[in-house]
Design an enzyme around this catalytic site. Structure first.
Site, short mmCIF file in Angstrom:
data_model
loop_
_atom_site.label_atom_id
_atom_site.label_comp_id
_atom_site.label_asym_id
_atom_site.label_seq_id
_atom_site.Cartn_x
_atom_site.Cartn_y
_atom_site.Cartn_z
CE1 TYR A 160 -4.26 0.55 -0.16
CE2 TYR A 160 -4.42 -1.32 0.88
CZ TYR A 160 -5.16 -0.37 0.03
OH TYR A 160 -6.36 -0.62 -0.29
CE LYS A 172 -5.92 2.28 -26.39
NZ LYS A 172 -6.28 3.00 -24.94
CD GLU A 232 -4.96 4.95 0.30
OE1 GLU A 232 -4.98 5.74 1.47
OE2 GLU A 232 -5.70 4.22 0.11
CG ASP A 262 -7.11 10.55 -24.53
OD1 ASP A 262 -6.04 9.78 -24.42
OD2 ASP A 262 -8.21 10.29 -23.82
CB THR A 301 -3.75 4.21 -22.46
OG1 THR A 301 -3.55 4.01 -23.62
CG2 THR A 301 -4.98 4.39 -22.09
NE ARG A 317 -5.37 -4.14 -20.30
CZ ARG A 317 -5.96 -3.63 -21.56
NH1 ARG A 317 -6.47 -2.81 -21.67
NH2 ARG A 317 -5.31 -3.96 -22.73
N1 DSN Z 1 -10.14 0.73 -25.49
C1 DSN Z 1 -9.66 1.93 -26.03
C2 DSN Z 1 -9.68 1.64 -27.51
O1 DSN Z 1 -9.93 0.50 -28.21
O2 DSN Z 1 -9.34 2.61 -28.24
C3 DSN Z 1 -10.97 2.86 -25.74
O3 DSN Z 1 -11.11 2.88 -24.47
#
Ligand code: DSN
Length: 428
Positions: A47, A222, A49, A193, A219, A228
């Protein structure tokens, strides 16, 4: 030896599925073994925080170093002056920005979900459209691209407090400079984003949002090829975009507001095992090989786009600048759902996707979205992409031909044997 055969047998099955298939979902990738290793560690037990050196728990000396390493590497990777590596996902990162910058009921302007935008950019079914007041810009029916003059007109009419640029299914690069000019005209903050193109931006292959956008979220899983998760960053000179001070004259620092919005505003304990894996991925993205990877991602996307167009497919916007493309399947007489299901039976994984001005529901759709981040990690080159389009086209043109689908699946599985993914079984 793991005793929970129910779970670990299923993990083994998923590994086999990933190994033997062609992964074209634009938002997926395959992490390195080192990223996987960092995630499956004792760090999950801790933990923590708070933030490095300011925690609400004892025993955080080691995770402090890990989290600081992730922050420092991320700042170096994007030239950011501030980074938060705790968001559990891209949607959580966006939620934290909304919480930090807006009051309930404030207006947000984002790309329409049905034109390639994202749920967390103001969709009425998401917190962002329930708590805040959404307004949208879109793409042009003729060109499939965003008309910046229309974005400006919409912003002037709607007077949003926050403008979001970025998408889940937009194949073209973004004019962050023009977005900033528009944001400045209406006194809005600008959020980029970059969840999809982050890795390509980090590699210097696409326009850089850091010098124009007040805040940048992403994110990490990708094109960035990490675990993730989500991140929040700021470029230089954005610490006080409102020019506000407290009654005592202290500058209200955006970095503090963002940190507080993530924790305690949105989340509890950070996932330090995932943060360690983020640090590993950022370290990998800082290596020269990552740029070579990004270049191949784009070359493969161009090869797929050219091959699809050669077979008479309509690509929204006519092509791609990044790792993905959105294909309108109406001229082939199939829905996105039919194409997805038939291709998946042949171990070619894509996702059905709305196309702009779609006449089908989101569960059916008229299109499919494909991307090259994952196949490029497996080692595909342009010639491999052309072969993939041949297989896909045959199936899309004959979605009920089970014999064709099964024989293609066998070819796909044999083909994938030359692109190894991880050693061994991964689980003890
Ligand atoms: N999961 C993302 C995508 O596939 O683009 C969107 O949240």
């Amino acid at each position: 030896m793991n005793k929970d055969t129910a779970v670990f047998n299923l993990i083994g099955k998923e590994l086999e599925r990933q190994r033997s298939g062609i992964e074209l979902i634009a938002s997926e990738n395959f992490t390195s073994q080192a990223v996987l290793d960092a995630m499956g560690t004792c760090l999950t037990n801790k933990y923590a925080e708070g933030y490095p050196r300011k925690r609400y728990y004892g025993g955080c000396e080691v995770v402090d170093e890990i989290e600081q390493l992730a922050i420092d590497r991320l700042k170096e990777l994007f030239g950011a002056s501030y980074a938060n590596v705790q968001p559990h996902s891209g949607a959580q990162a966006n939620a934290a920005v909304f919480l930090a910058c807006l009051q309930a009921g404030d207006k947000v302007l984002g790309l329409d979900l049905s034109h390639g935008g994202h749920l967390s950019h103001g969709s009425p079914v998401n917190f962002s459209g329930k708590i805040f007041q959404p307004a949208f810009y879109g793409v042009e029916e003729e060109t499939g691209t965003i008309d910046m003059d229309k974005v400006e007109a919409t912003a002037l009419r709607e007077q949003p407090k926050l403008i979001v640029c970025g998408a889940s299914a937009y194949a073209r690069d973004w004019d962050y400079k023009r977005f900033r000019e528009i944001a400045d005209k209406v006194g809005a903050l600008l959020l980029a984003d970059i969840a999809h193109p982050a890795g390509l931006i980090a590699a210097g292959l696409l326009n850089d949002p850091m010098e124009h956008c007040h805040i940048v979220t992403s994110t990490t899983h990708k094109t960035l090829r990490g675990p993730r998760g989500g991140i929040i960053m700021m470029g230089k000179n954005f610490e006080n975009p409102w020019g506000r001070t407290t009654r005592k004259g202290t500058v209200i620092k955006m970095s503090r507001i963002l940190n507080s919005a993530v924790f305690p505003g949105m989340q509890g304990g950070p996932l330090e095992h995932v943060i360690a894996a983020k640090a590993v991925a950022f370290g990998e993205a800082l290596q020269p090989e990552f740029k070579v990877y990004g270049q191949q991602v784009i070359r493969n996307a161009q090869a797929l786009a050219t091959a699809f167009k050669g077979k008479g497919y309509k690509l929204i916007s006519g092509g791609t600048d990044n790792h993905l493309m959105l294909i309108d399947l109406r001229s082939k007489g199939v829905t996105g759902k039919q194409a997805e299901e038939a291709l998946v039976r042949a171990d070619i994984t894509v996702n059905k996707n709305m196309v702009p001005f779609d006449t089908q529901s989101p569960m059916v759709t008229s299109g499919m979205r494909i991307g090259t981040a994952a196949i490029t990690t497996r080692g595909f080159n342009e010639m491999d992409c052309i072969k993939v389009v041949d297989w896909m086209d045959q199936i899309i043109c004959d979605v009920e031909n089970e014999e064709l689908i099964q024989s293609t699946k066998q070819e796909v599985n044999r083909f994938m044997e030359q692109f190894p993914l991880y050693e061994g079984n991964l689980v003890a």
